[in-house]
Scaffold this active site. Structure first.
Site, PDB file in Angstrom:
ATOM      1  N   GLU A  68       0.876  -1.336   0.092  1.00 36.86           N
ATOM      2  CA  GLU A  68       0.071  -0.047   0.177  1.00 36.86           C
ATOM      3  C   GLU A  68       0.906   1.115   0.005  1.00 36.86           C
ATOM      4  OE1 GLU A  68      -3.790   1.896   2.694  1.00 36.86           O
ATOM      5  OE2 GLU A  68      -1.795   1.092   3.595  1.00 36.86           O
ATOM      6  N   TRP A  79      -8.551  -1.463   0.343  1.00 34.96           N
ATOM      7  CA  TRP A  79      -9.298  -0.455  -0.225  1.00 34.96           C
ATOM      8  C   TRP A  79     -10.661  -0.783  -0.763  1.00 34.96           C
ATOM      9  CZ3 TRP A  79      -8.984   4.669   0.778  1.00 34.96           C
ATOM     10  CH2 TRP A  79      -7.675   5.063   1.352  1.00 34.96           C
ATOM     11  N   TYR A 102      -4.396   9.969  -0.676  1.00 34.71           N
ATOM     12  CA  TYR A 102      -3.205   9.914  -0.265  1.00 34.71           C
ATOM     13  C   TYR A 102      -1.967  10.115  -1.151  1.00 34.71           C
ATOM     14  CZ  TYR A 102      -4.969   8.221   3.989  1.00 34.71           C
ATOM     15  OH  TYR A 102      -5.597   7.763   5.455  1.00 34.71           O
ATOM     16  N   CYS A 153      -6.724   9.803   7.012  1.00 34.34           N
ATOM     17  CA  CYS A 153      -6.659   9.419   8.410  1.00 34.34           C
ATOM     18  C   CYS A 153      -5.384   9.794   8.899  1.00 34.34           C
ATOM     19  CB  CYS A 153      -7.023   8.277   8.896  1.00 34.34           C
ATOM     20  SG  CYS A 153      -8.978   7.828   8.268  1.00 34.34           S
ATOM     21  N   ARG A 168      -5.736  12.272  12.460  1.00 36.19           N
ATOM     22  CA  ARG A 168      -6.918  12.768  12.728  1.00 36.19           C
ATOM     23  C   ARG A 168      -7.998  11.806  13.188  1.00 36.19           C
ATOM     24  NH1 ARG A 168     -11.812  11.767   9.458  1.00 36.19           N
ATOM     25  NH2 ARG A 168     -10.926  10.858   7.609  1.00 36.19           N
ATOM     26  N   ASP A 182      -8.627   4.038  13.867  1.00 39.45           N
ATOM     27  CA  ASP A 182      -9.264   2.779  14.211  1.00 39.45           C
ATOM     28  C   ASP A 182      -7.946   1.731  15.053  1.00 39.45           C
ATOM     29  OD1 ASP A 182     -10.095  -0.016  14.511  1.00 39.45           O
ATOM     30  OD2 ASP A 182     -10.710   0.270  12.458  1.00 39.45           O
TER      31      ASP A 182
END
Length: 311
Positions: free
Chosen positions: A68, A90, A132, A193, A213, A216
């Site tokens: 990733e 994803w 990203y 995130c 921010r 999980d």
């Protein structure tokens, strides 16, 4: 919450999980699943000597996380390159969009198979928007024309810019990679995130801070810690610095209510060993690493624990 580094480094991750689960405020959330959440957390990990924050109390598929990260560095925003490598993390977001917009209740596995087999279908339905990698390597700029209008200018490659600034001006306080492009958020399948990375050079060591921010803790954080540490190691190699410390900072730090079985099982386990990463070659640039360039030693984790992803 401040990390206690006097014990095994993974204990601070487990302490954070326990704190969120037992002390977190129960809240509704975007997914409808519900969470227990705290605001603000800090974890610190030493990266010297090959050390990596690779969670051992459940198996973390570090090669998936690495693929990733390498995909982010290409600037790609379509899931097809990941699907072709067997990376599934994803898939749920474009699948949910496909079902919502077409009304076709195509099962997820069938959707993913079609992404792999049909390039035109992937172009139409595999896109995540400017997530990203797009922001990292091609942040949009705008140029004002002579008649007062604005046109798209050349994109900013933040990764290349940071590598260059670390080499040329190591004392700068501007070694930052930012993913939170407010103008593009509505176009993203999921806003970033792990949003802000900052690097700091001291005594020949490269330290890094990641501000996340939304986190999980059960499913996302083990991947995020690995990826942030790996990116730091890669940039350190490219800038002739030694790896230093990774500091992780969480904003909305949460556990999903439907992950109780995972949390209780993982908290019953003890960390095993001290995994270490070896980078097997130094490529020409930070954009030229391959999955074969990374080897992990001393990783003997507990078995994986399955849990659903909240979309």
């Amino acid at each position: 919450m401040v990390a206690n580094t006097q014990t095994h480094p993974e204990q601070q991750y487990l302490a954070l999980m326990r704190h969120v689960w037992t002390q977190g405020s129960e809240r509704t959330d975007r997914t409808g699943v519900g969470t227990r959440s705290v605001m603000g957390a800090v974890l610190r990990f030493e990266l010297a000597g090959g050390a990596m924050p690779l969670v051992t109390t459940k198996r973390v598929y570090w090669k998936t996380a690495t693929r990733e990260l390498l995909w982010f560095l290409t600037g790609e925003t379509n899931i097809r390159p990941l699907v072709l490598q067997g990376v599934k993390i994803w898939n749920e977001w474009p699948h949910a969009r496909y079902v919502r917009e077409t009304g076709d209740a195509l099962p997820l596995d069938d959707f993913v198979a079609r992404i792999a087999e049909d390039e035109a279908f992937a172009v139409r339905w595999g896109e995540l928007g400017p997530v990203y990698g797009k922001q990292w390597t091609d942040w949009p700029t705008y140029i004002r024309t002579s008649d007062g209008r604005f046109e798209r200018g050349p994109g900013v490659n933040q990764i290349a810019q940071v590598v260059r600034s670390l080499r040329d001006d190591p004392g700068s306080r501007r070694h930052i990679i930012e993913g939170w492009n407010v103008a593009d958020l509505d176009q993203m399948a999921l806003p970033p995130c792990h949003k802000t990375y900052q690097f700091h050079v001291a005594d020949g060591r490269l330290n890094a801070v990641l501000y996340q921010r939304s986190c999980d803790v059960a499913l996302g954080l083990p991947f995020n810690l690995w990826s942030a540490a790996l990116l730091t190691r890669m940039i350190a190699q490219q800038t002739d610095l030694e790896p230093g410390e990774l500091v992780w900072m969480g904003g909305d730090t949460h556990l999903y209510l439907n992950h109780a079985h995972l949390i209780e099982e993982q908290l019953s386990r003890e960390p095993r060993g001290y995994p270490a990463l070896k980078i097997l070659r130094r490529p020409a640039s930070v954009f030229d690493y391959r999955i074969e360039d990374f080897a992990v030693h001393g990783y003997t984790p507990h078995p994986p624990i399955q849990a659903p992803v909240a979309v």
